[in-house]
Design an enzyme around this catalytic site. Structure first.
Site, PDB file in Angstrom:
ATOM      1  N   ASN A  60     -14.649 -26.182 -29.455  1.00 44.50           N
ATOM      2  CA  ASN A  60     -13.518 -25.805 -28.610  1.00 44.50           C
ATOM      3  C   ASN A  60     -13.397 -24.293 -28.539  1.00 44.50           C
ATOM      4  OD1 ASN A  60     -12.634 -25.968 -31.352  1.00 44.50           O
ATOM      5  ND2 ASN A  60     -10.501 -26.187 -30.748  1.00 44.50           N
ATOM      6  N   GLU A  62     -10.750 -21.558 -27.272  1.00 44.72           N
ATOM      7  CA  GLU A  62      -9.389 -21.299 -26.808  1.00 44.72           C
ATOM      8  C   GLU A  62      -9.276 -19.905 -26.199  1.00 44.72           C
ATOM      9  OE1 GLU A  62      -6.800 -22.258 -30.097  1.00 44.72           O
ATOM     10  OE2 GLU A  62      -7.325 -24.385 -29.974  1.00 44.72           O
ATOM     11  N   CYS A  71     -12.103 -27.979 -24.474  1.00 46.66           N
ATOM     12  CA  CYS A  71     -12.413 -28.833 -25.623  1.00 46.66           C
ATOM     13  C   CYS A  71     -13.906 -28.813 -25.943  1.00 46.66           C
ATOM     14  CB  CYS A  71     -12.017 -30.272 -25.342  1.00 46.66           C
ATOM     15  SG  CYS A  71     -10.265 -30.549 -25.098  1.00 46.66           S
ATOM     16  N   GLU A  73     -15.922 -31.268 -26.565  1.00 54.55           N
ATOM     17  CA  GLU A  73     -16.713 -32.291 -25.872  1.00 54.55           C
ATOM     18  C   GLU A  73     -17.182 -31.788 -24.510  1.00 54.55           C
ATOM     19  OE1 GLU A  73     -13.806 -32.603 -27.344  1.00 54.55           O
ATOM     20  OE2 GLU A  73     -13.409 -34.646 -28.035  1.00 54.55           O
ATOM     21  N   CYS A 113     -11.329 -35.152 -21.558  1.00 53.86           N
ATOM     22  CA  CYS A 113     -12.724 -35.307 -22.009  1.00 53.86           C
ATOM     23  C   CYS A 113     -13.241 -36.719 -21.759  1.00 53.86           C
ATOM     24  CB  CYS A 113     -12.849 -34.930 -23.480  1.00 53.86           C
ATOM     25  SG  CYS A 113     -12.657 -33.156 -23.732  1.00 53.86           S
TER      26      CYS A 113
HETATM   27  N1  THU Z   1      -9.551 -30.386 -28.742  1.00 49.95           N
HETATM   28  C1  THU Z   1     -10.897 -30.641 -28.582  1.00 49.95           C
HETATM   29  O1  THU Z   1     -11.713 -29.719 -28.567  1.00 49.95           O
HETATM   30  N2  THU Z   1     -11.278 -31.930 -28.446  1.00 49.95           N
HETATM   31  C2  THU Z   1     -10.449 -33.008 -28.541  1.00 49.95           C
HETATM   32  O2  THU Z   1     -10.891 -34.142 -28.373  1.00 49.95           O
HETATM   33  C3  THU Z   1      -9.023 -32.807 -28.838  1.00 49.95           C
HETATM   34  C4  THU Z   1      -8.545 -31.406 -28.731  1.00 49.95           C
HETATM   35  C5  THU Z   1      -9.125 -28.994 -28.943  1.00 49.95           C
HETATM   36  C6  THU Z   1      -8.330 -28.399 -27.830  1.00 49.95           C
HETATM   37  C7  THU Z   1      -7.586 -27.314 -28.543  1.00 49.95           C
HETATM   38  O3  THU Z   1      -8.415 -26.165 -28.629  1.00 49.95           O
HETATM   39  C8  THU Z   1      -7.377 -27.858 -29.934  1.00 49.95           C
HETATM   40  O4  THU Z   1      -8.296 -28.925 -30.087  1.00 49.95           O
HETATM   41  C9  THU Z   1      -5.980 -28.369 -30.207  1.00 49.95           C
HETATM   42  O5  THU Z   1      -5.571 -29.240 -29.218  1.00 49.95           O
END
Ligand code: THU
Length: 159
Positions: A60, A62, A71, A73, A113
């Site tokens: 992920n 941000e 995310c 995925e 995702c």
């Molecule tokens: N996040 C993912 O990367 N994949 C998921 O399936 C759930 C959420 C990330 C998004 C964000 O950067 C952090 O987790 C908190 O939501």
């Protein structure tokens, strides 16, 4: 008359994974450090095994402008399709590390995702298995990622 939709998920211990599944999960865990999650403190990593055996990871990413974050995925899916166009993903492992310390319960991909995974399934036609696990604890095996999004909106809906 109605519908009662069920999602088939196999719950297994880590020792029950195949050597390939274990390797994929280990690669995902190893990639957790590559997450850029200073705002949520929630690191997520995905590792995709392609039909040719290659493993591609994503984490992920941000942003100070929060909604821009993406995310793990979808980073992995976009990377696969960018570096190996037309590739088939056999399996994807997804793991995470909360700021509070290692988790024990598997993480299921977010709704956005799941939609992206359905698109990948449509593109490659063959099933795309999921190996979902925290850094410890049980593993959830999903035979096909599309199973996680019943009644999905798909390309044929555009016809
Ligand atoms: N996040 C993912 O990367 N994949 C998921 O399936 C759930 C959420 C990330 C998004 C964000 O950067 C952090 O987790 C908190 O939501």
């Amino acid at each position: 008359y109605g519908m009662n939709i069920q999602v088939p998920i196999e719950v297994v211990e880590r020792v029950e994974l195949s050597a390939r599944q274990r390797e994929l999960l280990e690669q995902a865990i190893g990639a957790l450090d590559h997450a850029h999650a200073p705002y949520s403190g929630f690191q997520v990593a995905a590792a995709a095994r392609l039909a040719d055996g290659q493993i591609v990871t994503g984490t992920n990413q941000e942003n100070a402008s929060y909604p821009i974050g993406i995310c793990a995925e979808r980073v992995a899916l976009s990377t696969v399709n960018s570096i190996a166009p037309g590739a088939r993903i056999l399996e994807m492992a997804v793991t995470y590390r909360p700021s509070s310390g290692p988790g024990h319960t598997p993480l299921a991909p977010c709704g956005m995702c799941r939609q992206a995974l359905v698109e990948q399934h449509v593109r490659q036609k063959d099933a795309l298995g999921l190996v979902l696990a925290a850094e410890a604890g049980p593993v959830w095996l999903v035979g096909n990622a599309s199973d996680l999004l019943p009644l999905a909106f798909t390309p044929s809906d555009l016809d």
